[in-house]
Design an enzyme around this catalytic site. Structure first.
Site, PDB file in Angstrom:
ATOM      1  N   PHE A  96      -4.629  11.616  15.678  1.00 53.93           N
ATOM      2  CA  PHE A  96      -4.021  10.615  16.556  1.00 53.93           C
ATOM      3  C   PHE A  96      -2.715  11.181  17.115  1.00 53.93           C
ATOM      4  O   PHE A  96      -1.843  11.605  16.358  1.00 53.93           O
ATOM      5  CB  PHE A  96      -3.765   9.323  15.774  1.00 53.93           C
ATOM      6  CG  PHE A  96      -3.462   8.149  16.657  1.00 53.93           C
ATOM      7  CD1 PHE A  96      -4.488   7.416  17.222  1.00 53.93           C
ATOM      8  CD2 PHE A  96      -2.156   7.789  16.943  1.00 53.93           C
ATOM      9  CE1 PHE A  96      -4.219   6.325  18.051  1.00 53.93           C
ATOM     10  CE2 PHE A  96      -1.873   6.706  17.773  1.00 53.93           C
ATOM     11  CZ  PHE A  96      -2.910   5.979  18.330  1.00 53.93           C
ATOM     12  N   ASP A 124      -2.561   9.406   6.786  1.00 54.17           N
ATOM     13  CA  ASP A 124      -2.462   8.273   7.690  1.00 54.17           C
ATOM     14  C   ASP A 124      -3.713   7.412   7.475  1.00 54.17           C
ATOM     15  O   ASP A 124      -4.834   7.834   7.786  1.00 54.17           O
ATOM     16  CB  ASP A 124      -2.364   8.760   9.146  1.00 54.17           C
ATOM     17  CG  ASP A 124      -2.064   7.618  10.109  1.00 54.17           C
ATOM     18  OD1 ASP A 124      -2.493   6.480   9.815  1.00 54.17           O
ATOM     19  OD2 ASP A 124      -1.431   7.859  11.146  1.00 54.17           O
ATOM     20  N   TYR A 147      -1.683  -3.932  11.772  1.00 53.69           N
ATOM     21  CA  TYR A 147      -2.400  -4.765  12.757  1.00 53.69           C
ATOM     22  C   TYR A 147      -3.865  -4.400  12.918  1.00 53.69           C
ATOM     23  O   TYR A 147      -4.561  -5.016  13.711  1.00 53.69           O
ATOM     24  CB  TYR A 147      -1.710  -4.685  14.123  1.00 53.69           C
ATOM     25  CG  TYR A 147      -1.423  -3.268  14.596  1.00 53.69           C
ATOM     26  CD1 TYR A 147      -2.405  -2.510  15.201  1.00 53.69           C
ATOM     27  CD2 TYR A 147      -0.178  -2.699  14.413  1.00 53.69           C
ATOM     28  CE1 TYR A 147      -2.148  -1.209  15.595  1.00 53.69           C
ATOM     29  CE2 TYR A 147       0.091  -1.402  14.811  1.00 53.69           C
ATOM     30  CZ  TYR A 147      -0.898  -0.649  15.404  1.00 53.69           C
ATOM     31  OH  TYR A 147      -0.642   0.627  15.788  1.00 53.69           O
ATOM     32  N   LYS A 148      -4.361  -3.408  12.184  1.00 53.50           N
ATOM     33  CA  LYS A 148      -5.776  -3.034  12.313  1.00 53.50           C
ATOM     34  C   LYS A 148      -6.584  -3.825  11.278  1.00 53.50           C
ATOM     35  O   LYS A 148      -6.696  -5.037  11.397  1.00 53.50           O
ATOM     36  CB  LYS A 148      -5.905  -1.521  12.210  1.00 53.50           C
ATOM     37  CG  LYS A 148      -5.259  -0.834  13.436  1.00 53.50           C
ATOM     38  CD  LYS A 148      -5.246   0.664  13.387  1.00 53.50           C
ATOM     39  CE  LYS A 148      -4.644   1.220  14.684  1.00 53.50           C
ATOM     40  NZ  LYS A 148      -4.326   2.653  14.593  1.00 53.50           N
ATOM     41  N   ARG A 191     -16.168   3.004  21.702  1.00 57.22           N
ATOM     42  CA  ARG A 191     -15.869   2.870  20.282  1.00 57.22           C
ATOM     43  C   ARG A 191     -16.118   1.435  19.842  1.00 57.22           C
ATOM     44  O   ARG A 191     -15.669   0.487  20.479  1.00 57.22           O
ATOM     45  CB  ARG A 191     -14.409   3.261  20.071  1.00 57.22           C
ATOM     46  CG  ARG A 191     -14.002   3.484  18.650  1.00 57.22           C
ATOM     47  CD  ARG A 191     -12.600   4.048  18.574  1.00 57.22           C
ATOM     48  NE  ARG A 191     -11.589   3.072  18.975  1.00 57.22           N
ATOM     49  CZ  ARG A 191     -10.316   3.088  18.560  1.00 57.22           C
ATOM     50  NH1 ARG A 191      -9.913   4.044  17.746  1.00 57.22           N
ATOM     51  NH2 ARG A 191      -9.468   2.174  18.974  1.00 57.22           N
TER      52      ARG A 191
HETATM   53  C1  LIG Z   1      -3.217   3.142  15.428  1.00 55.28           C
HETATM   54  C2  LIG Z   1      -2.686   4.417  14.874  1.00 55.28           C
HETATM   55  C3  LIG Z   1      -1.307   4.679  14.862  1.00 55.28           C
HETATM   56  C4  LIG Z   1      -0.376   3.746  15.586  1.00 55.28           C
HETATM   57  O1  LIG Z   1       0.958   3.961  15.309  1.00 55.28           O
HETATM   58  P1  LIG Z   1       2.031   2.842  15.738  1.00 55.28           P
HETATM   59  O2  LIG Z   1       3.332   3.467  15.472  1.00 55.28           O
HETATM   60  O3  LIG Z   1       1.737   1.647  14.889  1.00 55.28           O
HETATM   61  O4  LIG Z   1       1.810   2.518  17.183  1.00 55.28           O
HETATM   62  C5  LIG Z   1      -0.869   5.821  14.226  1.00 55.28           C
HETATM   63  N1  LIG Z   1      -1.734   6.693  13.643  1.00 55.28           N
HETATM   64  C6  LIG Z   1      -3.070   6.472  13.676  1.00 55.28           C
HETATM   65  C7  LIG Z   1      -3.981   7.434  13.008  1.00 55.28           C
HETATM   66  C8  LIG Z   1      -3.580   5.337  14.286  1.00 55.28           C
HETATM   67  O5  LIG Z   1      -4.896   5.136  14.327  1.00 55.28           O
END
Ligand SMILES: *Cc1c(COP(=O)(O)O)cnc(C)c1O
Length: 411
Positions: free
Chosen positions: A125, A196, A221-222, A370
């Site tokens: 990511f 992560d 939030y996921k 997705r």
């Molecule tokens: C959704 C996601 C993020 C998002 O980071 P934010 O700082 O909350 O915007 C980070 N890493 C991964 C792997 C994600 O899927």
């Protein structure tokens, strides 16, 4: 050959089916994006009304003590720890995942002062790599960010590697790393492992402490259903809690925030990972989502997620044959997280056509459709319905309509 009746039968045997009523999902929507923004728990609006009207409105500043606002980051952290398979006082809720990646990485590098490489994945990511790169630049100590293919991670860990920083579940493909075995490879070379868990926390049992992971971060939030922009969490293995020093400091991580001392003294343990004032409203919403997740057996959640994934793949292959979709996710359930991706040259307009028909997934550039599978809300019958809609869009080329061609800011 799968039939609609087969899927209805699975619903009648689904022990998680009652969980659906604990979410407030609109009628006519099949939600396949809970991996990106979890749905609204039915109890969240009332909880927020109480926090706003009673605690903020009537309690005013007294609520930091009287309503326990100041303890929310640690209290919810302990609940997340249970979901992750970690002991109490190892998880704090604070900031965004991006910032927690920065904090965890700086802390890991300080524990490996003689090493100068950080190992990440090429297709990870992006925010994690951006954060890592910016921290290394800011540190100015000659650290190198090394990006390798996911399958090359274990073989690329050498004596110069301070830590690996990896996504447990790949946001695009859904590929799942073996957290314990990659961590063991890192440790075998004297490196640390930062995970992560954005796409796995709340979606499967993780056994984080048993895996020996050193640090972990993830999103609220996921699969934790904390609401848009919910704060993130940061985990530090118990064995590091005395030694750990974070690269950023703020008054809420001070040993005595209200002593207003001129210089920084870290709070003991995970509390030192806090920077500024916690977002109370967001934390209150997050706690509702976490409580919901804690009310479900995670092994059952994982089992249903695997089954939903297997069925989605099978149904797409059965109903959309010749439609141009190619499976991107691992076919083997044990090797993937809780979303399934397909590639298609017309991914964007196809997804817009799906969304227009109430089937909500998302697109990841350049050509990935997705579909997140949230076992707490998704029924097998809905899966059948979603694939039927997709098949029709492909068969009739509905995606060609001009309305589906416009790109949005958020995909
Ligand atoms: C959704 C996601 C993020 C998002 O980071 P934010 O700082 O909350 O915007 C980070 N890493 C991964 C792997 C994600 O899927």
């Amino acid at each position: 050959m799968l039939t609609r009746a087969d899927l209805h039968r699975l619903d009648s045997d689904d022990a998680l089916a009652p969980m659906r009523a604990r979410f407030a999902l609109p009628d006519g929507v099949i939600y396949l994006d809970g991996n990106s923004l979890g749905p609204l728990p039915a109890a969240t609006p009332a909880r927020l009304r109480t926090v706003i009207a009673e605690q903020w409105g009537n309690g005013l500043i007294r609520s930091w003590n009287d309503a326990g606002w100041i303890d929310l980051p640690g209290r919810i952290g302990d609940k997340i720890a249970r979901l992750l398979g970690a002991p109490p006082a190892t998880v704090i809720v604070a900031d965004s995942t991006t910032l927690n990646v920065t904090k965890a990485l700086g802390a890991a590098l300080a524990l490996r002062p003689d090493r100068r490489a950080v190992l990440m994945e090429t297709a990870g990511f992006p925010t994690d790599a951006y954060a890592a790169h910016s921290l290394l630049t800011l540190m100015g100590q000659g650290h190198e960010l090394r990006l390798v293919a996911p399958e090359a991670v274990a073989a690329s860990i050498g004596p110069e590697v301070a830590c690996v920083l990896l996504s447990h579940v790949d946001y695009r493909t859904g590929r799942l790393h073996d957290l314990a075995s990659v961590t063991a490879s890192a440790h075998a070379h004297g490196a640390l492992a930062i995970w992560d868990l954005a796409h796995s926390a709340g979606a499967m049992p993780i056994g984080l402490a048993a895996s020996r992971a050193d640090f972990a971060v993830g999103c609220g939030y996921k699969f934790l259903n904390g609401g848009p922009g919910a704060p993130s969490f940061l985990y530090v293995a118990e064995r590091w809690l005395d030694a750990v020093r974070f690269p950023l400091a703020g008054w809420l991580g001070h040993a005595a925030p209200f002593a207003f001392e001129p210089s920084y003294r870290p709070a003991p343990g995970i509390a030192a990972a806090q920077l500024g004032t916690p977002p109370v409203l967001s934390l209150a919403a997050l706690e509702v989502g976490i409580d919901l997740a804690l009310g479900a057996d995670l092994a059952a959640v994982r089992a249903k997620s695997e089954r939903l994934g297997d069925l989605l793949i099978a149904l797409v292959e059965q109903e959309c044959a010749g439609g141009g979709l190619t499976l991107l996710s691992p076919r083997e359930a044990a090797r993937r997280g809780s979303h399934i991706s397909f590639t298609h040259a017309q991914a964007w307009p196809i997804m817009q056509a799906l969304i227009a028909r109430g089937v909500i997934g998302d697109v990841r550039a350049p050509d990935i459709l997705r579909f997140g599978l949230t076992p707490l809300t998704l029924s097998y019958a809905q899966l059948w319905q979603a694939v039927a809609v997709l098949a029709e869009i492909l068969r009739e080329a509905h995606w060609r309509e001009p309305a589906y061609q416009t790109r949005h800011k958020v995909t």
